[in-house]
Motif scaffolding. Structure first.
Motif, PDB file in Angstrom:
ATOM      1  N   SER A 156       9.680  -0.739  -1.761  1.00 48.19           N
ATOM      2  CA  SER A 156       9.569  -1.151  -3.109  1.00 48.19           C
ATOM      3  C   SER A 156      10.607  -0.202  -4.127  1.00 48.19           C
ATOM      4  O   SER A 156      10.498  -0.481  -5.494  1.00 48.19           O
ATOM      5  CB  SER A 156       8.363  -0.556  -3.716  1.00 48.19           C
ATOM      6  OG  SER A 156       7.777   0.577  -3.584  1.00 48.19           O
ATOM      7  N   ARG A 157      11.181   0.743  -3.773  1.00 46.78           N
ATOM      8  CA  ARG A 157      12.230   1.443  -4.447  1.00 46.78           C
ATOM      9  C   ARG A 157      11.490   2.300  -5.358  1.00 46.78           C
ATOM     10  O   ARG A 157      12.081   2.464  -6.733  1.00 46.78           O
ATOM     11  CB  ARG A 157      13.484   0.519  -4.823  1.00 46.78           C
ATOM     12  CG  ARG A 157      14.202  -0.030  -3.805  1.00 46.78           C
ATOM     13  CD  ARG A 157      15.337  -0.973  -4.554  1.00 46.78           C
ATOM     14  NE  ARG A 157      16.389  -1.385  -3.463  1.00 46.78           N
ATOM     15  CZ  ARG A 157      16.009  -2.480  -2.733  1.00 46.78           C
ATOM     16  NH1 ARG A 157      14.771  -2.928  -2.923  1.00 46.78           N
ATOM     17  NH2 ARG A 157      17.009  -2.856  -1.910  1.00 46.78           N
ATOM     18  N   VAL A 158      10.487   3.041  -5.177  1.00 49.59           N
ATOM     19  CA  VAL A 158       9.744   3.749  -6.119  1.00 49.59           C
ATOM     20  C   VAL A 158       9.727   5.120  -5.379  1.00 49.59           C
ATOM     21  O   VAL A 158       9.603   5.269  -4.483  1.00 49.59           O
ATOM     22  CB  VAL A 158       8.193   3.413  -6.117  1.00 49.59           C
ATOM     23  CG1 VAL A 158       7.575   4.197  -7.078  1.00 49.59           C
ATOM     24  CG2 VAL A 158       8.246   1.947  -6.917  1.00 49.59           C
ATOM     25  N   ASP A 159      10.129   6.038  -6.328  1.00 49.31           N
ATOM     26  CA  ASP A 159      10.294   7.415  -5.909  1.00 49.31           C
ATOM     27  C   ASP A 159       8.970   8.202  -6.440  1.00 49.31           C
ATOM     28  O   ASP A 159       8.128   7.768  -6.997  1.00 49.31           O
ATOM     29  CB  ASP A 159      11.609   8.309  -6.400  1.00 49.31           C
ATOM     30  CG  ASP A 159      11.519   8.205  -7.813  1.00 49.31           C
ATOM     31  OD1 ASP A 159      10.547   8.455  -8.425  1.00 49.31           O
ATOM     32  OD2 ASP A 159      12.697   8.265  -8.551  1.00 49.31           O
ATOM     33  N   ILE A 216       0.892  -1.200   0.053  1.00 49.78           N
ATOM     34  CA  ILE A 216       0.073   0.067  -0.048  1.00 49.78           C
ATOM     35  C   ILE A 216       0.812   1.353   0.049  1.00 49.78           C
ATOM     36  O   ILE A 216       1.620   1.648   0.974  1.00 49.78           O
ATOM     37  CB  ILE A 216      -0.849   0.084   1.146  1.00 49.78           C
ATOM     38  CG1 ILE A 216      -1.896  -1.310   1.193  1.00 49.78           C
ATOM     39  CG2 ILE A 216      -1.652   1.381   1.522  1.00 49.78           C
ATOM     40  CD1 ILE A 216      -2.567  -1.388   2.350  1.00 49.78           C
ATOM     41  N   VAL A 217       0.862   1.798  -1.267  1.00 49.73           N
ATOM     42  CA  VAL A 217       1.684   3.164  -1.158  1.00 49.73           C
ATOM     43  C   VAL A 217       0.808   4.444  -0.946  1.00 49.73           C
ATOM     44  O   VAL A 217       1.752   5.478  -0.809  1.00 49.73           O
ATOM     45  CB  VAL A 217       2.383   3.247  -2.593  1.00 49.73           C
ATOM     46  CG1 VAL A 217       3.411   2.275  -2.824  1.00 49.73           C
ATOM     47  CG2 VAL A 217       1.298   3.121  -3.715  1.00 49.73           C
ATOM     48  N   ARG A 270      -3.021   9.562   2.036  1.00 48.17           N
ATOM     49  CA  ARG A 270      -1.536   9.848   2.383  1.00 48.17           C
ATOM     50  C   ARG A 270      -0.564   9.072   1.983  1.00 48.17           C
ATOM     51  O   ARG A 270      -0.556   7.622   1.838  1.00 48.17           O
ATOM     52  CB  ARG A 270      -1.598   9.893   4.081  1.00 48.17           C
ATOM     53  CG  ARG A 270      -2.287  10.863   4.538  1.00 48.17           C
ATOM     54  CD  ARG A 270      -2.145  10.975   6.126  1.00 48.17           C
ATOM     55  NE  ARG A 270      -2.736  12.029   6.630  1.00 48.17           N
ATOM     56  CZ  ARG A 270      -2.546  13.480   6.751  1.00 48.17           C
ATOM     57  NH1 ARG A 270      -1.391  13.840   6.024  1.00 48.17           N
ATOM     58  NH2 ARG A 270      -3.098  14.555   7.338  1.00 48.17           N
ATOM     59  N   ILE A 271       0.481   9.521   1.353  1.00 51.01           N
ATOM     60  CA  ILE A 271       1.539   8.695   0.814  1.00 51.01           C
ATOM     61  C   ILE A 271       2.328   7.925   1.915  1.00 51.01           C
ATOM     62  O   ILE A 271       2.825   8.495   2.919  1.00 51.01           O
ATOM     63  CB  ILE A 271       2.571   9.841   0.048  1.00 51.01           C
ATOM     64  CG1 ILE A 271       1.882  10.280  -1.124  1.00 51.01           C
ATOM     65  CG2 ILE A 271       3.643   8.823  -0.495  1.00 51.01           C
ATOM     66  CD1 ILE A 271       2.647  11.105  -1.817  1.00 51.01           C
ATOM     67  N   MET A 272       2.449   6.611   1.868  1.00 56.13           N
ATOM     68  CA  MET A 272       3.253   5.827   2.549  1.00 56.13           C
ATOM     69  C   MET A 272       4.809   5.824   2.215  1.00 56.13           C
ATOM     70  O   MET A 272       5.226   5.262   1.425  1.00 56.13           O
ATOM     71  CB  MET A 272       2.715   4.656   2.720  1.00 56.13           C
ATOM     72  CG  MET A 272       1.211   4.498   2.982  1.00 56.13           C
ATOM     73  SD  MET A 272       0.805   5.255   4.477  1.00 56.13           S
ATOM     74  CE  MET A 272       1.286   4.294   5.827  1.00 56.13           C
ATOM     75  N   GLU A 273       5.489   6.645   3.114  1.00 59.84           N
ATOM     76  CA  GLU A 273       7.011   6.702   2.581  1.00 59.84           C
ATOM     77  C   GLU A 273       7.737   5.321   2.771  1.00 59.84           C
ATOM     78  O   GLU A 273       8.638   5.153   2.068  1.00 59.84           O
ATOM     79  CB  GLU A 273       7.488   7.864   3.292  1.00 59.84           C
ATOM     80  CG  GLU A 273       6.882   9.332   3.127  1.00 59.84           C
ATOM     81  CD  GLU A 273       7.663  10.432   4.014  1.00 59.84           C
ATOM     82  OE1 GLU A 273       8.755  10.216   4.331  1.00 59.84           O
ATOM     83  OE2 GLU A 273       6.956  11.409   4.064  1.00 59.84           O
ATOM     84  N   GLY A 274       7.445   4.885   3.692  1.00 60.63           N
ATOM     85  CA  GLY A 274       8.147   3.528   4.134  1.00 60.63           C
ATOM     86  C   GLY A 274       7.779   2.529   2.883  1.00 60.63           C
ATOM     87  O   GLY A 274       8.830   1.705   2.614  1.00 60.63           O
TER      88      GLY A 274
END
Length: 229
Positions: A110-113, A95-96, A101-105
């Motif tokens: 997932s190495r997605v910027d 869940i990103v 809200r953006i889940m920074e962790g």
């Protein structure tokens, strides 16, 4: 390596790879997870060596392809029967975006910027993060989106519009393609050629060959697209 040997190697590599790909099923093509990607790279490399590397015996190349395929099928079986095994081979969806809200962790895991996330959202026709309630990064790299309720499209249920009662067929079905009748589909629909000819005559079409595409709709009508428009 002689020309004849090259032709023989390429032919054998192609046929073996084609048969093994059919054996492994459509999942390798349709759902490119980490495991599927590794499998595809490995089999492609072995097949390439078999085709052009004269130091690789044909027998050894075929055996290597078969063994790799057996490993793939075995892991696929584990993937189907064991949830723990599935986590190892394909991982878990992440869940990103959660409740808007953006889940920074999750992005770091997932190495997605942020730029990549926004690009994935734009591919789903979403240009503002504020319109997203949940976003899940699937194991095959696709992004699944749940828009906020205010941004979701209106459905027939919302408008109290009932579905038309006249539904004769479950799906639109092709009956003519490039001037040729699909007799198998006609048989499945339990429609004869006489009915098709009558429908074409209603549109002043005298020959099947004049039709590029024709499709029986769910309500029993015929959609026709003619050649040389």
């Amino acid at each position: 390596m002689t020309v004849n040997e090259t032709i023989l190697r390429v032919t054998i590599a192609f046929l073996v790879l084609f048969l093994l790909a059919r054996l492994m099923g459509r999942k390798e093509i349709g759902q490119m997870t980490f495991f599927n990607w590794t499998t595809a790279i490995g089999i492609g490399s072995i097949a390439g060596n078999l085709a052009v590397n004269e130091s690789t015996l044909i027998k050894d190349g075929v055996i290597a392809l078969i063994i790799w395929t057996l490993f793939t099928i075995m892991l696929d079986m584990i993937d189907l029967k064991s949830k723990q095994g599935r986590r190892v081979t394909t991982g878990d969806p992440l869940i990103v975006i959660k409740a808007g809200r953006i889940m920074e962790g999750a992005l770091k895991e997932s190495r997605v910027d942020l730029d990549e996330l926004q690009a994935l959202l734009r591919q789903k026709d979403i240009f503002s993060l504020k319109n997203v309630d949940y976003a899940i990064l699937e194991t095959n790299g696709e992004l699944s989106i749940l828009k906020k309720e205010s941004e979701q499209p209106v459905t027939k249920r919302d408008l109290n519009i009932s579905r038309p009662k006249k539904v004769l067929f479950p799906l639109p079905t092709e009956v003519i393609s490039d001037g040729k009748v699909n007799t198998e589909n006609l048989s499945k629909l339990k429609i004869d050629r006489n009915w098709l000819d009558r429908e074409l005559q209603k549109e002043n079409i005298q020959s099947i060959e004049d039709v590029f595409f024709a499709q029986v709709q769910q309500d029993g009508t015929l959609y026709i697209d003619t050649k040389n428009k």
